[in-house]
Enzyme design. Sequence first.
Site, PDB file in Angstrom:
ATOM      1  CB  SER A  23      -0.866  -0.035   1.267  1.00  0.00           C
ATOM      2  OG  SER A  23      -2.059   0.670   1.086  1.00  0.00           O
ATOM      3  N   PRO A  24       0.431   2.336  -0.622  1.00  0.00           N
ATOM      4  CG  PRO A  24      -0.983   4.049  -1.316  1.00  0.00           C
ATOM      5  CD  PRO A  24      -0.872   2.564  -1.267  1.00  0.00           C
ATOM      6  CD  GLN A 100      -1.889   7.406  -3.114  1.00  0.00           C
ATOM      7  OE1 GLN A 100      -1.164   7.895  -2.252  1.00  0.00           O
ATOM      8  NE2 GLN A 100      -2.984   6.735  -2.812  1.00  0.00           N
ATOM      9  CE1 TYR A 187      -3.324  14.550   2.629  1.00  0.00           C
ATOM     10  CE2 TYR A 187      -3.986  12.249   2.425  1.00  0.00           C
ATOM     11  CZ  TYR A 187      -3.237  13.238   3.052  1.00  0.00           C
ATOM     12  OH  TYR A 187      -2.419  12.915   4.101  1.00  0.00           O
ATOM     13  NE  ARG A 235      -5.507   3.647  -0.880  1.00  0.00           N
ATOM     14  CZ  ARG A 235      -4.740   3.168   0.091  1.00  0.00           C
ATOM     15  NH1 ARG A 235      -4.116   3.986   0.921  1.00  0.00           N
ATOM     16  NH2 ARG A 235      -4.570   1.879   0.242  1.00  0.00           N
ATOM     17  CG  LEU A 310      -6.140  -2.910  11.062  1.00  0.00           C
ATOM     18  CD1 LEU A 310      -7.180  -2.716  12.160  1.00  0.00           C
ATOM     19  CD2 LEU A 310      -4.743  -3.056  11.683  1.00  0.00           C
ATOM     20  N   GLY A 332      -0.100  -2.331   4.423  1.00  0.00           N
ATOM     21  CA  GLY A 332       0.712  -1.171   4.739  1.00  0.00           C
ATOM     22  C   GLY A 332       1.648  -1.466   5.892  1.00  0.00           C
ATOM     23  NE  ARG A 333      -1.369   0.591   9.932  1.00  0.00           N
ATOM     24  CZ  ARG A 333      -2.530   0.834  10.537  1.00  0.00           C
ATOM     25  NH1 ARG A 333      -2.560   1.609  11.599  1.00  0.00           N
ATOM     26  NH2 ARG A 333      -3.646   0.326  10.077  1.00  0.00           N
TER      27      ARG A 333
HETATM   28  C1  LIG Z   1       3.628   5.432   7.119  1.00  0.00           C
HETATM   29  C2  LIG Z   1       2.351   5.451   6.349  1.00  0.00           C
HETATM   30  C3  LIG Z   1       2.226   6.301   5.258  1.00  0.00           C
HETATM   31  C4  LIG Z   1       1.080   6.298   4.481  1.00  0.00           C
HETATM   32  N1  LIG Z   1       1.018   7.059   3.340  1.00  0.00           N
HETATM   33  C5  LIG Z   1      -0.044   6.944   2.494  1.00  0.00           C
HETATM   34  C6  LIG Z   1      -0.041   7.555   1.217  1.00  0.00           C
HETATM   35  O1  LIG Z   1       0.940   8.169   0.790  1.00  0.00           O
HETATM   36  N2  LIG Z   1      -1.149   7.428   0.468  1.00  0.00           N
HETATM   37  C7  LIG Z   1      -2.243   6.701   0.865  1.00  0.00           C
HETATM   38  O2  LIG Z   1      -3.224   6.617   0.135  1.00  0.00           O
HETATM   39  N3  LIG Z   1      -2.245   6.075   2.061  1.00  0.00           N
HETATM   40  C8  LIG Z   1      -1.174   6.152   2.857  1.00  0.00           C
HETATM   41  N4  LIG Z   1      -1.139   5.442   4.027  1.00  0.00           N
HETATM   42  C9  LIG Z   1      -2.246   4.512   4.325  1.00  0.00           C
HETATM   43  C10 LIG Z   1      -1.883   3.089   3.862  1.00  0.00           C
HETATM   44  O3  LIG Z   1      -1.704   3.032   2.468  1.00  0.00           O
HETATM   45  C11 LIG Z   1      -2.948   2.063   4.287  1.00  0.00           C
HETATM   46  O4  LIG Z   1      -4.141   2.371   3.614  1.00  0.00           O
HETATM   47  C12 LIG Z   1      -3.187   2.082   5.791  1.00  0.00           C
HETATM   48  O5  LIG Z   1      -1.964   2.063   6.507  1.00  0.00           O
HETATM   49  C13 LIG Z   1      -4.055   0.877   6.232  1.00  0.00           C
HETATM   50  O6  LIG Z   1      -3.435  -0.342   5.913  1.00  0.00           O
HETATM   51  P1  LIG Z   1      -2.617  -1.199   7.021  1.00  0.00           P
HETATM   52  O7  LIG Z   1      -3.564  -1.499   8.151  1.00  0.00           O
HETATM   53  O8  LIG Z   1      -2.204  -2.451   6.273  1.00  0.00           O
HETATM   54  O9  LIG Z   1      -1.457  -0.378   7.460  1.00  0.00           O
HETATM   55  C14 LIG Z   1      -0.010   5.465   4.828  1.00  0.00           C
HETATM   56  C15 LIG Z   1       0.110   4.637   5.967  1.00  0.00           C
HETATM   57  C16 LIG Z   1       1.273   4.622   6.703  1.00  0.00           C
HETATM   58  C17 LIG Z   1       1.372   3.685   7.877  1.00  0.00           C
END
Ligand SMILES: Cc1cc2nc3c(=O)[nH]c(=O)nc-3n(C[C@H](O)[C@H](O)[C@H](O)COP(=O)(O)O)c2cc1C
Length: 383
Positions: A23-24, A100, A187, A235, A310, A332-333
């Site tokens: 994920s971005p 993105q 955004y 997105r 998650l 993502g995380r």
């Molecule tokens: C460090 C960090 C930076 C993120 N930057 C972006 C981003 O640039 N663009 C975006 O759409 N979401 C961004 N997100 C959201 C993630 O893409 C993702 O949707 C969100 O963390 C939920 O997924 P997860 O539970 O697997 O972390 C970011 C999340 C984290 C943790």
Amino acid sequence: MSSALFSPLTQRGISLRNRIAASPMSQYSAVDGMANDWHLVTFGKLAQGGAGLVMIETAAVSPEGRGTHGDLGLWNDAQIAPLARIVAFIAAQGAVPALQIGHAGRKASLQRPWEGYGRLGEKEAARGELPWPTLAPSAVPMSPEDAVPGALDEAGIAQLLQQFETTAARAAQAGVQVLEVHAAHGYLLHQFLSPLSNLRDDAWGGDARRRMAFPLAVLRRVRAAWPQERPLWLRVSAVDGAEGGRTLDDTLALARAAKAEGVDLVDCSSGGIAGLATAGSRIPRRLGFQVPFAQAVRAQAGIASMAVGLILTPQQAEDIVRSGQADVVALGRELLNNPNWPLHARQALVQPGFAQWPPQYGWWLEKRAAILQQLDGAAAAQR
Ligand SMILES: Cc1cc2nc3c(=O)[nH]c(=O)nc-3n(C[C@H](O)[C@H](O)[C@H](O)COP(=O)(O)O)c2cc1C
């Protein structure tokens, strides 16, 4: 073992080796929008870790479109080469390099998350990080303590459309294979979509259909500048999760309209419009909490979808794809925690052992696994 998660996906001229996307994730580590070695290592190791697609963080289409001074940008030609280096490395690892692009609108000119995510002040000014005026569909701040953005006029809107178009063309030049337009998380494009932030009564606001006009115009311009054989993703925040905000029905209408503009997949996130302090507070967090949005978009708007949020275990991800809730899962995380998650998931779901790992790691780990097995056997013999 057969796995839906590890089946390839082909869209237009591009194939993903599996359905796992990184994920971005903004690193807030760029200087003047330029990608650097931090980005190379961060996104490079996610490609080494076996993801099918690695989405580089959001790149701003203009300097004012950055959320923070550390955001990546692609508003000038000098920014292409450092990005192209990262893109080439990701592709060399067998992952699809994606980017993105977006504009922060009123959610710009902020501190980095770990600095507080608040307005830029004296501390930041002392190191040269000055605030800048923000733009939005209407002069409505995120919350009372936030800066009031300037309402965009026709010239400003025309300029933004041009910026999205030229940014897409630069991404193509950098070798990016999948481009995602960011219309989520409060955004700029989300600000146009949401009745909480778009109070216009011209062609760009009013009812739900007119609030989609600007994001759809962006998609049209981007699609025209983006090579036909490369997929375009979108997105969205599938729901605002705030009183009087957007609902899933609005997202289904957007997904159908986006498909007609040549979008190939809708990446289903949520929240973010109500300000950073309250973002998502009305959307209860639980494992896979946004998967139902991806499922609804896929089933009811007839377009491929990506689920995110998650998603933690290989079996959870496998079930999402196998049951047809989404075409792709994004992590993502969990990938920050374990960049090799896809390689481990493959061992769990498809084939144990290290044959599919990069040989620089796999050859050694295979040997180590054999030693550990022998030690286990010897320990068992002594018991
Ligand atoms: C460090 C960090 C930076 C993120 N930057 C972006 C981003 O640039 N663009 C975006 O759409 N979401 C961004 N997100 C959201 C993630 O893409 C993702 O949707 C969100 O963390 C939920 O997924 P997860 O539970 O697997 O972390 C970011 C999340 C984290 C943790």
